[in-house]
Enzyme design. Structure first.
Site, short mmCIF file in Angstrom:
data_model
loop_
_atom_site.label_atom_id
_atom_site.label_comp_id
_atom_site.label_asym_id
_atom_site.label_seq_id
_atom_site.Cartn_x
_atom_site.Cartn_y
_atom_site.Cartn_z
N GLY A 117 0.80 -1.18 0.48
CA GLY A 117 0.03 0.16 -0.11
C GLY A 117 0.97 1.30 0.42
CG ASN A 151 -0.59 2.89 13.62
OD1 ASN A 151 0.32 1.87 14.57
ND2 ASN A 151 -0.90 3.43 13.07
CG HIS A 159 3.30 4.86 16.58
ND1 HIS A 159 3.62 6.25 16.86
CD2 HIS A 159 2.21 4.71 16.03
CE1 HIS A 159 3.50 6.80 15.34
NE2 HIS A 159 2.87 5.42 14.77
O1 TXD Z 1 4.46 5.21 12.64
C1 TXD Z 1 3.83 3.56 12.41
N1 TXD Z 1 4.17 2.72 11.86
C2 TXD Z 1 2.95 4.38 10.95
C3 TXD Z 1 2.12 3.15 11.02
C4 TXD Z 1 2.85 5.18 10.04
C5 TXD Z 1 2.00 4.55 9.16
C6 TXD Z 1 1.27 4.16 9.19
N2 TXD Z 1 1.05 3.47 9.77
C7 TXD Z 1 0.24 1.66 9.61
O2 TXD Z 1 1.14 0.95 8.90
C8 TXD Z 1 -1.36 2.33 9.69
O3 TXD Z 1 -1.79 2.69 10.96
C9 TXD Z 1 -1.54 0.66 8.23
O4 TXD Z 1 -2.05 -0.28 9.42
C10 TXD Z 1 0.10 0.52 8.00
C11 TXD Z 1 -0.03 0.62 6.82
O5 TXD Z 1 -0.28 1.90 5.76
P1 TXD Z 1 -0.95 1.90 4.92
O6 TXD Z 1 -0.92 3.72 4.31
O7 TXD Z 1 -0.20 1.69 3.31
O8 TXD Z 1 -2.05 1.58 4.65
P2 TXD Z 1 -2.78 1.06 2.76
O9 TXD Z 1 -2.20 1.65 1.87
O10 TXD Z 1 -3.83 0.33 3.06
O11 TXD Z 1 -1.48 0.03 2.64
C12 TXD Z 1 -2.24 -1.65 3.63
C13 TXD Z 1 -1.73 -2.61 2.69
C14 TXD Z 1 -2.77 -2.79 1.24
O12 TXD Z 1 -2.36 -2.95 0.03
C15 TXD Z 1 -3.43 -4.14 2.04
O13 TXD Z 1 -3.83 -5.05 0.76
C16 TXD Z 1 -2.50 -5.22 2.28
O14 TXD Z 1 -1.34 -3.60 3.19
N3 TXD Z 1 -3.16 -6.18 3.12
C17 TXD Z 1 -2.30 -7.33 3.00
N4 TXD Z 1 -1.47 -7.40 2.46
C18 TXD Z 1 -0.98 -8.72 2.80
N5 TXD Z 1 -1.09 -10.12 3.86
C19 TXD Z 1 -3.16 -9.54 4.32
N6 TXD Z 1 -3.20 -10.28 4.41
C20 TXD Z 1 -3.08 -8.24 4.22
N7 TXD Z 1 -4.11 -7.32 4.52
C21 TXD Z 1 -4.43 -6.47 4.22
#
Ligand code: TXD
Length: 316
Positions: A14, A123, A178
């Site tokens: 993502g 998160n 966090h």
């Molecule tokens: O400081 C920090 N740790 C953070 C955390 C800073 C920014 C974002 N933070 C967290 O990272 C946010 O709250 C989310 O829990 C994650 C990912 O954030 P992002 O903005 O990249 O989310 P997206 O764009 O929705 O991408 C998530 C991807 C998406 O493409 C889904 O298809 C995929 O995760 N996804 C999976 N991939 C593999 N396996 C499984 N099961 C799966 N489920 C969803």
């Protein structure tokens, strides 16, 4: 295209995952394998990033996949799989939804990349990192999370903005979980060779500290959909570089504590030395009584989250 070792696997292609891939490639750090469950999406992003290579001038490679087998042999696995926060949603609301995803991802990493180091980004960060440790059963030095580098970068920028300084030249550190109770450690913040406490009046510094705690929410509110990803991707990349280049660099890391800072059996944001073995040492820095108190409050909240997971039967 054949991926060359040592390479980084990113699970979750993502916003944060794909931007991290871009930064790793364009800085020439390593090759990347981008994994997602969405069909075609990681392949599409990988191809798009490869097509930028002639223009960006790097010699790095990336492939996209929907098969865990392709991340076999990864030196580092970055986990960004999950659901991002929506406006008004707390990080804890995400707990159950993301716990299921992380359990699945962790189980697969254990199977195909048992020697990897895992950087968790999903998160609620401290709790998902704890869950990853439990699911993979990896040694604690090989499982850790990214949050402090980001929170610290935000604080550094806010101080730089206030002082009209170059962000790179501002030092700061943000510790703790966090979440809303993270602890910006102003006693260790410096700019222009002076303590920030000397440069910024205390009421304004308090505002900067609060803006740091609210840094994620500020972006969420502006974006309307999704959450921050440029600075988070830069933060992950900083950690990846420290490990792959064995820099032994001290960075704020969500690390497992065994008595340090008076805390144990918890993942928590503390300064740690990152090198080829992952978290090589936790660094204990002196804190004011107020900062210590803040850390304990923040730790309490993280402990509650871990207990919640336990209550929901996630560790069973
Ligand atoms: O400081 C920090 N740790 C953070 C955390 C800073 C920014 C974002 N933070 C967290 O990272 C946010 O709250 C989310 O829990 C994650 C990912 O954030 P992002 O903005 O990249 O989310 P997206 O764009 O929705 O991408 C998530 C991807 C998406 O493409 C889904 O298809 C995929 O995760 N996804 C999976 N991939 C593999 N396996 C499984 N099961 C799966 N489920 C969803």
């Amino acid at each position: 295209m054949k991926i060359r070792k040592p390479f980084v696997a990113i699970v979750g292609a993502g916003q944060v995952g794909a931007t991290t891939a871009q930064r790793i490639l364009e800085k020439g750090i390593s090759d990347v394998v981008l994994f997602d469950i969405a069909e075609g999406m990681p392949q599409g992003k990988a191809l798009d990033l490869m097509e930028a290579a002639p223009l960006e001038g790097h010699d790095r490679r990336i492939t996209g996949t929907n098969h865990y087998q392709d991340i076999e042999g990864a030196e580092i696995v970055v986990v960004t799989a999950g659901l991002p926060r929506k406006p008004g949603m707390t990080r804890e609301d995400l707990l159950m939804m993301n716990a299921k995803i992380i359990s699945d991802v962790g189980t697969n990493i254990k199977k195909v990349a048992p020697d990897s180091k895992v950087i968790v980004v999903t998160n609620p960060l401290d709790i998902m990192t704890y869950l990853t440790l439990r699911v993979t059963g990896f040694p604690q030095n090989r499982v850790f999370g990214m949050a402090g580098v980001l929170d610290t970068a935000r604080m550094r920028f806010f101080i730089a903005e206030r002082l009209d300084a170059v962000p790179r030249d501002v030092e700061a550190i943000v510790l703790g979980g966090h979440g809303d109770l993270m602890v910006p450690v102003s006693s260790h913040s410096k700019a222009k060779n002076k303590s920030v406490k000397e440069l910024v009046p205390s009421d304004e510094l308090a505002k900067i500290e609060q803006r740091t705690r609210d840094g994620g929410a500020e972006i969420v509110a502006l974006l309307k959909t999704g959450s921050a990803f440029y600075a988070p991707a830069s933060s992950v990349t900083e950690m990846v570089k420290a490990i792959l280049k064995n820099e032994k660099k001290t960075l704020p890391v969500c690390a497992y504590l065994k008595g340090e800072y008076g805390l144990s059996d918890i993942y928590f944001g503390v300064p740690a030395i990152l090198g080829q073995n992952g978290v090589e040492k936790i660094v204990e820095i002196p804190l004011t009584p107020e900062e210590k108190k803040g850390l304990m409050l923040s730790a309490e909240k993280v402990k509650q989250g871990i207990a919640e997971l336990d209550r929901l039967g996630v560790f069973a």
